[in-house]
Design a protein around this motif. Structure first.
Motif, PDB file in Angstrom:
ATOM      1  N   LEU A  44       0.840  -1.199   0.000  1.00 30.65           N
ATOM      2  CA  LEU A  44       0.000   0.000   0.000  1.00 30.65           C
ATOM      3  C   LEU A  44       0.869   1.240   0.000  1.00 30.65           C
ATOM      4  CD1 LEU A  44      -3.074   0.831   0.240  1.00 30.65           C
ATOM      5  CD2 LEU A  44      -2.576   1.282   2.648  1.00 30.65           C
ATOM      6  N   VAL A  45       0.414   2.263  -0.734  1.00 26.42           N
ATOM      7  CA  VAL A  45       0.979   3.609  -0.654  1.00 26.42           C
ATOM      8  C   VAL A  45       0.147   4.396   0.350  1.00 26.42           C
ATOM      9  CG1 VAL A  45       1.466   5.738  -1.898  1.00 26.42           C
ATOM     10  CG2 VAL A  45       1.842   3.532  -3.012  1.00 26.42           C
ATOM     11  N   SER A  46       0.802   4.971   1.366  1.00 26.95           N
ATOM     12  CA  SER A  46       0.093   5.620   2.473  1.00 26.95           C
ATOM     13  C   SER A  46       0.442   7.095   2.546  1.00 26.95           C
ATOM     14  CB  SER A  46       0.450   4.951   3.809  1.00 26.95           C
ATOM     15  OG  SER A  46       0.220   3.568   3.762  1.00 26.95           O
ATOM     16  N   PRO A  47      -0.440   7.971   2.076  1.00 24.94           N
ATOM     17  CA  PRO A  47      -0.189   9.404   2.238  1.00 24.94           C
ATOM     18  C   PRO A  47      -0.501   9.853   3.670  1.00 24.94           C
ATOM     19  CG  PRO A  47      -2.264   9.053   1.099  1.00 24.94           C
ATOM     20  CD  PRO A  47      -1.651   7.700   1.278  1.00 24.94           C
ATOM     21  N   ARG A  48       0.231  10.832   4.156  1.00 25.28           N
ATOM     22  CA  ARG A  48       0.010  11.429   5.484  1.00 25.28           C
ATOM     23  C   ARG A  48      -0.008  12.947   5.320  1.00 25.28           C
ATOM     24  NH1 ARG A  48       2.033   7.261   9.044  1.00 25.28           N
ATOM     25  NH2 ARG A  48       1.579   5.339   7.913  1.00 25.28           N
ATOM     26  N   LEU A  49      -1.021  13.594   5.860  1.00 23.16           N
ATOM     27  CA  LEU A  49      -1.126  15.044   5.754  1.00 23.16           C
ATOM     28  C   LEU A  49      -1.636  15.605   7.067  1.00 23.16           C
ATOM     29  CD1 LEU A  49      -1.027  17.641   4.020  1.00 23.16           C
ATOM     30  CD2 LEU A  49      -3.421  17.192   3.401  1.00 23.16           C
ATOM     31  N   GLY A  50      -0.931  16.588   7.599  1.00 24.08           N
ATOM     32  CA  GLY A  50      -1.355  17.277   8.800  1.00 24.08           C
ATOM     33  C   GLY A  50      -1.215  18.782   8.627  1.00 24.08           C
ATOM     34  N   LEU A  51      -2.210  19.518   9.089  1.00 24.37           N
ATOM     35  CA  LEU A  51      -2.212  20.979   9.008  1.00 24.37           C
ATOM     36  C   LEU A  51      -2.419  21.545  10.411  1.00 24.37           C
ATOM     37  CD1 LEU A  51      -4.635  21.369   5.949  1.00 24.37           C
ATOM     38  CD2 LEU A  51      -2.133  21.217   5.892  1.00 24.37           C
ATOM     39  N   SER A  52      -1.686  22.584  10.730  1.00 26.46           N
ATOM     40  CA  SER A  52      -1.868  23.243  12.027  1.00 26.46           C
ATOM     41  C   SER A  52      -1.793  24.749  11.853  1.00 26.46           C
ATOM     42  CB  SER A  52      -0.818  22.773  13.033  1.00 26.46           C
ATOM     43  OG  SER A  52       0.477  23.142  12.621  1.00 26.46           O
ATOM     44  N   TYR A  53      -2.571  25.450  12.660  1.00 24.92           N
ATOM     45  CA  TYR A  53      -2.577  26.913  12.632  1.00 24.92           C
ATOM     46  C   TYR A  53      -2.485  27.425  14.058  1.00 24.92           C
ATOM     47  CZ  TYR A  53      -3.795  31.736  11.620  1.00 24.92           C
ATOM     48  OH  TYR A  53      -3.758  33.093  11.514  1.00 24.92           O
ATOM     49  N   HIS A  54      -1.551  28.359  14.273  1.00 22.44           N
ATOM     50  CA  HIS A  54      -1.263  28.880  15.599  1.00 22.44           C
ATOM     51  C   HIS A  54      -1.780  30.307  15.726  1.00 22.44           C
ATOM     52  CE1 HIS A  54       1.898  30.528  18.587  1.00 22.44           C
ATOM     53  NE2 HIS A  54       0.953  29.921  19.268  1.00 22.44           N
ATOM     54  N   LEU A  55      -2.538  30.573  16.803  1.00 27.13           N
ATOM     55  CA  LEU A  55      -3.004  31.923  17.119  1.00 27.13           C
ATOM     56  C   LEU A  55      -2.112  32.484  18.230  1.00 27.13           C
ATOM     57  CD1 LEU A  55      -6.889  31.485  17.172  1.00 27.13           C
ATOM     58  CD2 LEU A  55      -5.477  32.503  15.371  1.00 27.13           C
ATOM     59  N   PRO A  56      -1.128  33.309  17.908  1.00 20.27           N
ATOM     60  CA  PRO A  56      -0.183  33.791  18.930  1.00 20.27           C
ATOM     61  C   PRO A  56      -0.837  34.511  20.103  1.00 20.27           C
ATOM     62  CG  PRO A  56       0.651  34.225  16.722  1.00 20.27           C
ATOM     63  CD  PRO A  56      -0.762  33.772  16.554  1.00 20.27           C
ATOM     64  N   PRO A  57      -1.878  35.343  19.902  1.00 13.87           N
ATOM     65  CA  PRO A  57      -2.421  36.067  21.069  1.00 13.87           C
ATOM     66  C   PRO A  57      -2.913  35.140  22.182  1.00 13.87           C
ATOM     67  CG  PRO A  57      -3.218  37.045  19.033  1.00 13.87           C
ATOM     68  CD  PRO A  57      -2.546  35.773  18.654  1.00 13.87           C
ATOM     69  N   THR A  58      -3.515  34.021  21.826  1.00 13.45           N
ATOM     70  CA  THR A  58      -4.053  33.095  22.838  1.00 13.45           C
ATOM     71  C   THR A  58      -3.209  31.841  22.988  1.00 13.45           C
ATOM     72  OG1 THR A  58      -5.470  31.997  21.200  1.00 13.45           O
ATOM     73  CG2 THR A  58      -6.391  33.902  22.374  1.00 13.45           C
ATOM     74  N   GLY A  59      -2.271  31.616  22.072  1.00 18.45           N
ATOM     75  CA  GLY A  59      -1.470  30.394  22.117  1.00 18.45           C
ATOM     76  C   GLY A  59      -2.180  29.177  21.581  1.00 18.45           C
ATOM     77  N   THR A  60      -3.386  29.335  21.025  1.00 14.59           N
ATOM     78  CA  THR A  60      -4.175  28.203  20.543  1.00 14.59           C
ATOM     79  C   THR A  60      -3.558  27.612  19.282  1.00 14.59           C
ATOM     80  OG1 THR A  60      -6.128  29.377  21.355  1.00 14.59           O
ATOM     81  CG2 THR A  60      -6.503  27.449  19.964  1.00 14.59           C
ATOM     82  N   VAL A  61      -3.582  26.293  19.190  1.00 15.33           N
ATOM     83  CA  VAL A  61      -3.131  25.594  17.988  1.00 15.33           C
ATOM     84  C   VAL A  61      -4.274  24.704  17.500  1.00 15.33           C
ATOM     85  CG1 VAL A  61      -1.498  23.949  16.999  1.00 15.33           C
ATOM     86  CG2 VAL A  61      -0.713  25.596  18.704  1.00 15.33           C
ATOM     87  N   PHE A  62      -4.741  24.945  16.285  1.00 16.85           N
ATOM     88  CA  PHE A  62      -5.756  24.102  15.649  1.00 16.85           C
ATOM     89  C   PHE A  62      -5.046  23.120  14.717  1.00 16.85           C
ATOM     90  CE2 PHE A  62      -7.895  28.108  16.591  1.00 16.85           C
ATOM     91  CZ  PHE A  62      -9.043  27.658  17.246  1.00 16.85           C
ATOM     92  N   ARG A  63      -5.576  21.909  14.605  1.00 15.11           N
ATOM     93  CA  ARG A  63      -4.952  20.913  13.742  1.00 15.11           C
ATOM     94  C   ARG A  63      -6.009  20.088  13.012  1.00 15.11           C
ATOM     95  NH1 ARG A  63      -4.511  18.849  18.979  1.00 15.11           N
ATOM     96  NH2 ARG A  63      -5.407  16.758  19.274  1.00 15.11           N
ATOM     97  N   ALA A  64      -5.636  19.623  11.835  1.00  7.98           N
ATOM     98  CA  ALA A  64      -6.475  18.727  11.043  1.00  7.98           C
ATOM     99  C   ALA A  64      -5.550  17.701  10.408  1.00  7.98           C
ATOM    100  CB  ALA A  64      -7.243  19.496   9.962  1.00  7.98           C
ATOM    101  N   VAL A  65      -5.984  16.436  10.402  1.00  5.78           N
ATOM    102  CA  VAL A  65      -5.107  15.351   9.981  1.00  5.78           C
ATOM    103  C   VAL A  65      -5.861  14.383   9.092  1.00  5.78           C
ATOM    104  CG1 VAL A  65      -3.920  13.273  10.812  1.00  5.78           C
ATOM    105  CG2 VAL A  65      -3.562  15.447  11.969  1.00  5.78           C
TER     106      VAL A  65
END
Length: 828
Positions: free
Chosen positions: A501-522
Motif C-alpha cells: 500500500l501507498v500511504s499518504p500522510r497530511l497534517g495541518l496546524s494553525y497557531h493563534l499567537p495572542p491566545t497560544g491556541t493551535v488548531f490541527r487537522a489530519v
C-alpha cells in the motif's frame, strides 16, 4: 556533538526584533537540561535563523540574548523525534543589565504540532508511582485518553485491537508486547517516551492504534546507580539494579530486575487462582563518541517470564494447571553521523528473538493445548534528517525479515452427557466430581469455527517472509503561523499473504499567537500487517487446511507449503472459507485543538473517525489462552478525547492529568480471514469486546524535590465492555463466594443500532470506578547518595469489575482487587 544513542530531535527557528520584526544576526541561544548534563549553544545567521541538531529529548531551559536587547529565558519540553520550531522575539533594552524571564506556552506547546500525543520526560516519570509503572500496558492504561483494559491484559486504543506498537531507540518490532507473547520492557529504562495516538508521521508504520516512541537511558543521561526493592500483597515482589557511567568518549548503562506477582493476568473469577507470574528483565547500552561527527551505540535487552494461566475454582479442583513461558532477546547496533549543523544520518542493524511455550494442563478432563511459538526478526533501518531553508525533511527505509515457527497440539476433550458416556469417561467424571465436591463437572463446549466444531489437531508451521517500507516527510510553513506536515510511505509485506500500500500522510496546524491556541487537522492512510503470533495457524483455519477431507483442504498447502497437519475432523459441511488473515488498511481523520490555560496547564480536545478493511480481533481457541487473529470485512469508529495536562516546571512540583474519551466502534461482516469465533453475514454489525463507550482517568500529585516528599491520588472510570447475553450469570455466582467484592450485576440489554442488524442484542457489563493513593519521601540524603520510601494503595474501595472475553467458550475476566505496596530505593 551530544553523545546520546538516539538524537534525532532538533530545535530550529528565528530570532527577531519584537518591535520591528527585523531579523537579529549574531544573537545566541543556549539550552541546558535540569541536571546541567546537556548544554548546547547556537548563533543566529544573517536571516536570524538558528538550529540545534542532535539533542536528546527532555526538559530544558532556553536562554536567548543579543546585544542591546533584553535576555529571555523560558522552558522547553523536547519530545522524541520532535523538530521544534521557535519564533523568538527580543525586546530592545532600555538600560544596562536588564533581563526578562518568560515561561511561555513553548514549555508545552509546539506551535506547528499536528499530532495527538502525550510526552513524558524523566521528571514526569518520577511523579508517577511505582505501581502505575509496573509495565508498559499499565502505564499507558493510566495516562492515555481512551485506553481500555481488555481481556488478558490487552490494551486497546481508539477502536483498535492491535494497539501498542513500541519503537525502541528508533527501531520498531512487529511482535506483540502483550504478556502472553513477551516478557516486555521495563519502564525504569525509559529516559523519555512519546505516546502518539493520532496524526502519525510517515516514518511510522505497522500497528497504529498507538505508537510508544521510547528513548532509553544511557550512561550520559543517568550516572551513578540505584537499587530498589519492593513488595505488595497478593504475592508481589520486585527488585531492580541500575548503574550508569560516562566519560569523554565512552558511556555505559546497565539495568537488571526481577519480579513476581500472584495476580499476573486477569483471572476468570474475582479471586485469582493459579495466577502466579515471575520473571526478570535486563538491559544494557554502550555508547562511543568517535570524534565530533560519529556516534556508535549498542543496545541489548533480554527478559523472560514464567506465568501460570489463571483458572476458575471448578477447573482448579479437577486439576487444571496449564502455564506459559516467554523469552525475548533484542539487539540494536546504531551508527549516527552528523553531516552538518543541519543534517543528520542514522543507520541501525537490529535483531529480535522471541519465544513462548505453552505448557499443557496435567489433568485429563479440561481442553488440552501444548505448543510453542518462536519468531526471529532481523532488519536494517536508515534515516536522514535534513533542515534546508524553511523545510524540515526526513526520509528513510526499513527492511525486515521474519521467521515464525509455530507448533500446536490441541484436543477439546469433549465428553458427552453422563448417561451416554461409557467406560473410563464415565468413571473419570464421577471420580473428579466426587473429589471436587461438585455435582457435575464444569462444562467445556468445543470451539465452533465457521459453524463447525473443531476436533483434535496437531499443527506445525514454518515460514519466512519480510516487510519493506520507504518514506519521505516534510514540515514547512507556507505562511506565518501555518504549518504543513506532508509525507508518504510505501509498504510491502509478504509472509502468509502478500500485500502492499501507498500511504499518504497530511497534517495541518494553525497557531493563534495572542491566545497560544493551535488548531490541527489530519488525514492519514494506514497499512497494518497481520500479527506474527499464530498467523499461520489462523490462516490455516481460514483457508480450509484444518480437516484433510475438506474439498478445499489442499488450498492451505499451496498457501503454507511448510505446514503439516495431523488428525482433524472432516469439514465437509463447511459452506464458506474466509481465507488467510489479511493486512488492515485504514483511513484516519482527526480535528483537534490545543489551548494553553497556564504556562503549566494545557487543554487538548480532539474528534476523530476511522474506517477500514480487514479489522483485527483476537479469538481464543477454546479456553486454552491461545489467541488467533481474525479479520472482519469492515470497521468504523467515531470518537472524541478531552485531556487536561498539568506538567511540573521549574520549582513547581505539581503533576496531573484529566482524561475523558467517548468511542463507538463497530465491525461489519462477513469474516474476511482467519479463525471465526462466530458467524457474521455480509453487512451484519458486530460490537467488538473492547468497545467501551465512556472511559476516564484522572490524577494529581505533588513532589518537593529537595526533600523527595510526594503524595498523589488517581482514579479511573469505565462504562463497561460488551459481552454476550447470559454471559454474566456464572461469574456472578462465583463472585458471591468472596465477601470482599461487589457482585456482578446484569448489564442492560441495548437495542437499536448496537444490537446489530440481524444480530443478538448487546449486553454491557456494569460501569466501574477505581481509586488509588500513594505517598513517600527521602528519609536520608547525602549527595549523591539517598534512601527513599514509597507506599501505595491500589483500588482502595476494592471495586472489582468484569472485563469481556472474545470467545464464546470462555468466561469473562475480572480486574484486580485491593493491593497494598511499598518500595525502598537506594541511590548511590
Amino acid at each position: 556533538m551530544l553523545g546520546t544513542a538516539v538524537a534525532q530531535q532538533a530545535i530550529v527557528g528565528r530570532i527577531q526584533d519584537a518591535t520591528t520584526g527585523n531579523a537579529l544576526a549574531a544573537a545566541s541561544i543556549t539550552i541546558r537540561d535540569r541536571g546541567a548534563a546537556v548544554r548546547e549553544s547556537a548563533t543566529s545567521g544573517p536571516t536570524g535563523g538558528f538550529s540545534l541538531v542532535g539533542l536528546p529529548p527532555g526538559d530544558y531551559e532556553a536562554t536567548v540574548s543579543a546585544e542591546g536587547y533584553l535576555t529571555e529565558r523560558f522552558h522547553i519540553t523536547l519530545i522524541p523525534r520532535q523538530v521544534l520550531d521557535l519564533d523568538v522575539r527580543l525586546s530592545p533594552a532600555k538600560g544596562e543589565g536588564q533581563s526578562i524571564e518568560v515561561t511561555a506556552s513553548t514549555a508545552h506547546l509546539d506551535p506547528g504540532r499536528a499530532q495527538t500525543s502525550i510526552a513524558l520526560s524523566q521528571r514526569d516519570l518520577q511523579q508517577i508511582p511505582a505501581h502505575h509503572q509496573a509495565d508498559i500496558p499499565k502505564l499507558v492504561a493510566r495516562l492515555v485518553p481512551g485506553a481500555v483494559l481488555g481481556h488478558d491484559n490487552f490494551i486497546h486504543l481508539k477502536g483498535n485491537e492491535l494497539s501498542l506498537h513500541q519503537s525502541l531507540d528508533g527501531v520498531a518490532f512487529l511482535d506483540n508486547p502483550q504478556h502472553h507473547f513477551s516478557p516486555g520492557y521495563s519502564t525504569q529504562t525509559i529516559e523519555s517516551v512519546n505516546v502518539i495516538t493520532g496524526g502519525l508521521p510517515a516514518e511510522f508504520g505497522n500497528r497504529l492504534g498507538g505508537v510508544l516512541d521510547i528513548v532509553t537511558k544511557s550512561g550520559r543521561t543517568f550516572q551513578g546507580g540505584s537499587l530498589s526493592l519492593g513488595g505488595s500483597t497478593i504475592v508481589g515482589r520486585n527488585g531492580a539494579l541500575e548503574y550508569g557511567l560516562g566519560g569523554n568518549k565512552w558511556d555505559a548503562y546497565f539495568f537488571s530486575s526481577g519480579f513476581s506477582d500472584g495476580r499476573f493476568l486477569n483471572p476468570p473469577q474475582p479471586r485469582e487462582i493459579h495466577d502466579l507470574g515471575y520473571g526478570s528483565r535486563s538491559f544494557f547500552k554502550l555508547g562511543y563518541l568517535a570524534g565530533e561527527q560519529d556516534r556508535l551505540s549498542l543496545t541489548i535487552s533480554a527478559g523472560g517470564a514464567n506465568l501460570q494461566l489463571p483458572t476458575t475454582t471448578e477447573e482448579w479442583l479437577v486439576g487444571r494447571d496449564s502455564s506459559r513461558r516467554t523469552r525475548e532477546t533484542s539487539a540494536i547496533l546504531r551508527w549516527q553521523r552528523t553531516l552538518s549543523p543541519r543534517a543528520l544520518l542514522s543507520t541501525s542493524l537490529y535483531q529480535r528473538y522471541a519465544s513462548n511455550r505453552l505448557i499443557p494442563t496435567s489433568d485429563p478432563v479440561n481442553p488440552f493445548a501444548r505448543g510453542f511459538l518462536r519468531t526471529l526478526t532481523q532488519g536494517v533501518k536508515a534515516d536522514a534528517l535534513i533542515h534546508r531553508g524553511a523545510h524540515n525533511m526526513k526520509m528513510g527505509v526499513d527492511l525486515a525479515m521474519f521467521s515464525p515457527n509455530e507448533d500446536l497440539t490441541f484436543d477439546p476433550r469433549e465428553l458427552e452427557d453422563e448417561h451416554e458416556d461409557e467406560g473410563i469417561h464415565s468413571e473419570l467424571r464421577f471420580d473428579l466430581a466426587r473429589q471436587a465436591a461438585f455435582a457435575v463437572r464444569p462444562s467445556f463446549p468445543p470451539p465452533v469455527f465457521s459453524g463447525v466444531e473443531a476436533g483434535a489437531l496437531n499443527f506445525r508451521g514454518r515460514r519466512r517472509g519480510g516487510e519493506g517500507g520507504i518514506y519521505i516527510q516534510d514540515r514547512f510553513s507556507p505562511f506565518r503561523n501555518f504549518t504543513v506536515h506532508a509525507g508518504v510511505r510505501y509498504d510491502r509485506y509478504s509472509l502468509v499473504v502478500t500485500d502492499d500500500l501507498v500511504s499518504p500522510r497530511l497534517g495541518l496546524s494553525y497557531h493563534l499567537p495572542p491566545t497560544g491556541t493551535v488548531f490541527r487537522a489530519v488525514y492519514n492512510r494506514y497499512f497494518v500487517p497481520p500479527p506474527l503470533e499464530y498467523i499461520q495457524l489462523a490462516s490455516a483455519f481460514g483457508s480450509g487446511g484444518i480437516g484433510e477431507a475438506h474439498e478445499q483442504g489442499h488450498a492451505i498447502r499451496a498457501l503454507l507449503p511448510d505446514a503439516v497437519f495431523f488428525g482433524g475432523d472432516d469439514h465437509e459441511d463447511v459452506e464458506e472459507l474466509f481465507g488467510p488473515v489479511r493486512s488492515l488498511t485504514q483511513h484516519y481523520f482527526e480535528f483537534g485543538m490545543q489551548q494553553p490555560l497556564h504556562p503549566t496547564i494545557v487543554l487538548d480536545v480532539s474528534g476523530y473517525h476511522h474506517q477500514g478493511r480487514n479489522a483485527y480481533e483476537n479469538v481464543e481457541l477454546s479456553s486454552t489462552r491461545v489467541f488467533l487473529p481474525t479479520t472482519f470485512d469492515r470497521e468504523r469508529t467515531w470518537g472524541s478525547d478531552v485531556s487536561l495536562r498539568l506538567k511540573p516546571l521549574g520549582k513547581l512540583g505539581l503533576f496531573g492529568y484529566l482524561n475523558y474519551s467517548h468511542v463507538i466502534t463497530n465491525f461489519f461482516g462477513p469474516v474476511s480471514g482467519g479463525l471465526a469465533g462466530e458467524e457474521a453475514g455480509p453487512g451484519q454489525q458486530i460490537t467488538p469486546a473492547f468497545d467501551q463507550r465512556h472511559t476516564g482517568s484522572a490524577s494529581i500529585s505533588y513532589r518537593h524535590d529537595p526533600s523527595g516528599f510526594h503524595v498523589g491520588f488517581a482514579t479511573g472510570y469505565g462504562s463497561g465492555t460488551p459481552t454476550a447475553p447470559g454471559h454474566g450469570e456464572p461469574q456472578a455466582q462465583a463472585a458471591a463466594v468472596s465477601r470482599s467484592v461487589h457482585l456482578l450485576r446484569p448489564g442492560p440489554v441495548l437495542s437499536g443500532s448496537e444490537a446489530g442488524e440481524g444480530g443478538p442484542a448487546v449486553v454491557r457489563l456494569p460501569s466501574h470506578w477505581t481509586f488509588d493513593i500513594w505517598g513517600g519521601a527521602t528519609v536520608w540524603k547525602s549527595e549523591p547518595k539517598s534512601v527513599a520510601l514509597e507506599f501505595s494503595v491500589e483500588n482502595i474501595g476494592n471495586r472489582i469489575f468484569g472485563i469481556a472475553k472474545e470467545s464464546a467458550t470462555t468466561p469473562i475476566q475480572y480486574s484486580g482487587r485491593r493491593r497494598f505496596a511499598g518500595q525502598l530505593k537506594f541511590r548511590f
